[in-house]
Motif scaffolding. Structure first.
Motif, mmCIF file in Angstrom:
data_model
loop_
_atom_site.group_PDB
_atom_site.id
_atom_site.type_symbol
_atom_site.label_atom_id
_atom_site.label_comp_id
_atom_site.label_asym_id
_atom_site.label_seq_id
_atom_site.Cartn_x
_atom_site.Cartn_y
_atom_site.Cartn_z
ATOM 1 N N UNK A 1 0.244 -5.237 6.272
ATOM 2 C CA UNK A 1 0.263 -5.932 4.984
ATOM 3 C C UNK A 1 0.806 -5.029 3.879
ATOM 4 N N UNK A 2 0.446 -3.748 3.948
ATOM 5 C CA UNK A 2 0.980 -2.804 2.946
ATOM 6 C C UNK A 2 2.482 -2.627 3.111
ATOM 7 N N UNK A 3 2.932 -2.629 4.380
ATOM 8 C CA UNK A 3 4.365 -2.518 4.639
ATOM 9 C C UNK A 3 5.102 -3.748 4.103
ATOM 10 N N UNK B 1 5.934 -6.526 -3.769
ATOM 11 C CA UNK B 1 4.892 -7.402 -4.296
ATOM 12 C C UNK B 1 3.896 -6.604 -5.135
ATOM 13 N N UNK B 2 3.335 -7.252 -6.130
ATOM 14 C CA UNK B 2 2.354 -6.606 -6.996
ATOM 15 C C UNK B 2 1.016 -6.440 -6.275
ATOM 16 N N UNK B 3 0.599 -7.477 -5.543
ATOM 17 C CA UNK B 3 -0.693 -7.463 -4.846
ATOM 18 C C UNK B 3 -0.497 -7.455 -3.338
ATOM 19 N N UNK B 4 -1.508 -6.963 -2.628
ATOM 20 C CA UNK B 4 -1.487 -6.992 -1.160
ATOM 21 C C UNK B 4 -1.498 -8.442 -0.690
ATOM 22 N N UNK B 5 -0.533 -8.869 0.151
ATOM 23 C CA UNK B 5 -0.444 -10.288 0.564
ATOM 24 C C UNK B 5 -1.464 -10.631 1.658
ATOM 25 N N UNK B 6 -2.751 -10.576 1.318
ATOM 26 C CA UNK B 6 -3.785 -10.861 2.307
ATOM 27 C C UNK B 6 -4.064 -12.367 2.433
#
Length: 600
Positions: free
Chosen positions: A376-378, A385-390
């Motif tokens: 997700x960090x990758x 992206x501004x936020x982690x796409x969880x």
């Protein structure tokens, strides 16, 4: 030793003697086994309102409906009895070793011309068992050593002297290649054979000095007789013993036979390392994990682990070294914390293993989370992206030349499919094959609903398609006033290009990248979900057409039949009463007649 039972309110009647107590719940199920120096004081501590019990212990106390107890002669007897009861019944609130393995033994059979072979089943009548070994590799090392030094048979023949005298057996290939001395044809007598067995037993007991002295004497004796070839064979066997002993962790001649146990713990678990020293060498080491149930102290956890591991590995050691001071002392077991010397070094070695085991468990527990977050960090870095796409949602359309248009939305939370959040959509406002307008409708409906219900929006929206589908989705977000608040991308299938709104140039992510694989997986899942839904809709429409062609069966009746029976095949298999109860006798008779006519 004696036992009886009481109700919880009668706990003050317990004797002030050492023993074991057992708690049962309303279903008469054993939920906890404990030991005590004083049964009366220990059990009373559970029912004392000012005892400061933790939440788990208070919950257990509320479940107690019956107390059984057994008086024993000493606290150490209570410790042993507690261990046996826990191992046998595994109560819910007791500490359990997280180790359900069965361990291998080497069996020396009690037959004529005994054999030595590995087994995991202990049947005392078969012979003498050596072990258990903490690993198969360790057991095989000992077995290979014995078989390379001594010529011990491996066949399963019953070599009773009477059967050998009757010449019932013939020597086999093992004899011809030198792995057997032919006892089946009396080519070696049992007394000579048993000499090798006695030396093999010494090795199995960890006493290498006896066979080493024997081989050294035989080597010298043959050399004195100028039998140098025989002397060399004894020297080779002596070298094998020396080499095997060198691989063992030799401690010190002053340290003979004892056990070492060390413990480190955190809030939920304790990590224990156990070592067995025999004849000055570490011949067994084992690390285990214990899960805390009732906020037990390190002292309680250590004693529990010690008794169970000694029982598991058949230890007879009366001296135990540890890293934790124990308040209580035990008559038949000396438990000490050494301060200096070789014994202190052994405790430090064991503690080092316990700490490593704890670290390894922590790494393994976090491995899945780390891998998920890494991807997700990758993805966050690749898409800036501004936020982690969880929280990712992906949309796809499905139709054939505009017929039965449907769409799907799949949701991934923390990089994994969240199936309960998946949604199907029937296209309501679009006529004909118009993927762009369909995408605008579906994306608009989805996020209008989330905004209305005040539910969280995704951290990333993925559209299965190129610039056209992406632009249509952006239009829906603009209509809702949330464009720019949620990152949105499109993925084109042909070259796996990533498109951003208002950017004519696509982003190319490395084809081997884990982040691209995640996007592809989400896209493929949305496509699968849409295609499956489209097939179901087409199938139902087709069946609906077959049904509505029957006189007296309209769209509403066809829908009712399909909703109840799920498929046309099940409708044809239904009984008359089932059909009559659902749609009435008149229409039911028409339906049954039509089905019979079609089936010929």
């Amino acid at each position: 030793m004696q036992g009886t039972s009481l109700k919880p309110g009668e706990h003050l009647q317990l004797p002030d003697l050492p023993g074991v107590y057992k708690y049962y719940n309303a279903e008469d199920i054993l939920i906890y086994v404990g030991k005590a120096k004083s049964l009366k004081k220990r059990v009373a501590s559970y029912f004392n309102k000012n005892a400061g019990l933790n939440h788990k212990t208070r919950r257990m106390v509320r479940e107690i409906k019956k107390i059984e107890f057994t008086i024993v002669n000493s606290e150490f007897d209570a410790l042993l009895l507690e261990n046996n009861l826990i191992k046998k019944t595994q109560p819910r609130y007791n500490i359990l070793l997280k180790d359900d393995k069965t361990y291998p033994y080497l069996l020396l059979t009690n037959e004529h011309f005994p054999r030595i072979y590995p087994t995991r089943r202990v049947i005392p009548s078969k012979g003498t068992y050596f072990g258990p070994f903490a690993s198969v590799k360790a057991m095989n090392n000992v077995l290979d050593l014995i078989r390379s030094i001594f010529t011990i048979r491996t066949c399963k023949l019953d070599l009773h002297p009477a059967k050998i005298a009757e010449q019932k057996y013939k020597i086999c290939l093992e004899y011809h290649i030198g792995n057997c001395l032919g006892p089946c044809e009396a080519l070696i007598g049992e007394p000579d054979y048993l000499k090798d067995i006695e030396h093999a037993k010494s090795i199995l007991k960890g006493s290498l000095g006896i066979p080493k002295a024997y081989f050294r004497n035989k080597m010298q004796e043959e050399a004195d007789n100028l039998s140098f070839e025989k002397a060399q064979r004894y020297k080779d066997k002596l070298d094998l013993l020396e080499k095997y002993q060198a691989k063992s962790l030799v401690t010190s001649p002053s340290v003979t036979s004892l056990d070492i146990i060390t413990l480190v713990s955190d809030e939920k678990f304790a990590f224990v390392n156990y070592m067995r020293i025999k004849n000055g060498a570490i011949n067994l080491t084992k690390s285990v994990e214990l899960k805390k149930k009732l906020d037990e102290s390190d002292e309680e956890l250590l004693l529990t682990a010690l008794i169970r591991l000694q029982d598991q590995f058949l230890s007879e050691a009366k001296e135990v070294l540890t890293n934790i001071e124990l308040v209580e002392s035990y008559e038949t077991l000396s438990i000490t914390v050494p301060k200096i010397g070789d014994k202190r070094k052994l405790v430090e070695l064991s503690l080092k293993n316990a700490l490593y085991f704890k670290k390894e468990k922590a790494l393994n527990a976090g491995e899945v989370v780390d891998k998920k977050n890494r991807i997700l960090k990758q993805l966050q870095a690749d898409l800036s992206l501004k936020d982690l796409p969880d929280h990712i949602e992906c949309f796809d359309n499905s139709n054939i030349q505009g017929s039965h248009p449907v769409a799907s939305m799949v949701c991934f939370l923390n990089g994994k499919p969240a199936n309960k959040e998946y949604r199907h959509y029937h296209i309501k406002t679009v006529e004909g094959p118009n993927d762009f307008a369909s995408m605008t409708e579906v994306v608009g409906r989805r996020y209008a609903r989330l905004l209305e219900e005040n539910k969280p929006l995704p951290k990333l929206i993925v559209i299965d398609g190129g610039k056209g589908q992406l632009s249509s989705s952006v239009e829906a977000l603009k209509n809702l006033g949330i464009y720019g608040k949620i990152p949105i991308i499109g993925i084109a299938k042909r070259l796996e290009e990533i498109y951003f709104p208002e950017d004519p140039f696509p982003l190319h992510i490395d084809k081997k990248s884990e982040s691209l694989r995640l996007i592809q997986r989400i896209r493929d899942e949305a496509h699968r979900f849409a295609i499956t839904f489209h097939r179901d809709v087409r199938s139902k429409k087709a069946i609906g057409t077959i049904l509505t062609e029957i006189p007296g069966i309209g769209n509403d009746t066809a829908d009712k039949l399909l909703k109840h029976f799920k498929s046309y095949k099940k409708i044809t298999e239904a009984t008359e009463s089932e059909i009559y109860n659902l749609i009435g006798k008149s229409r039911g008779q028409k339906l049954i007649a039509a089905i019979k006519e079609k089936s010929g």
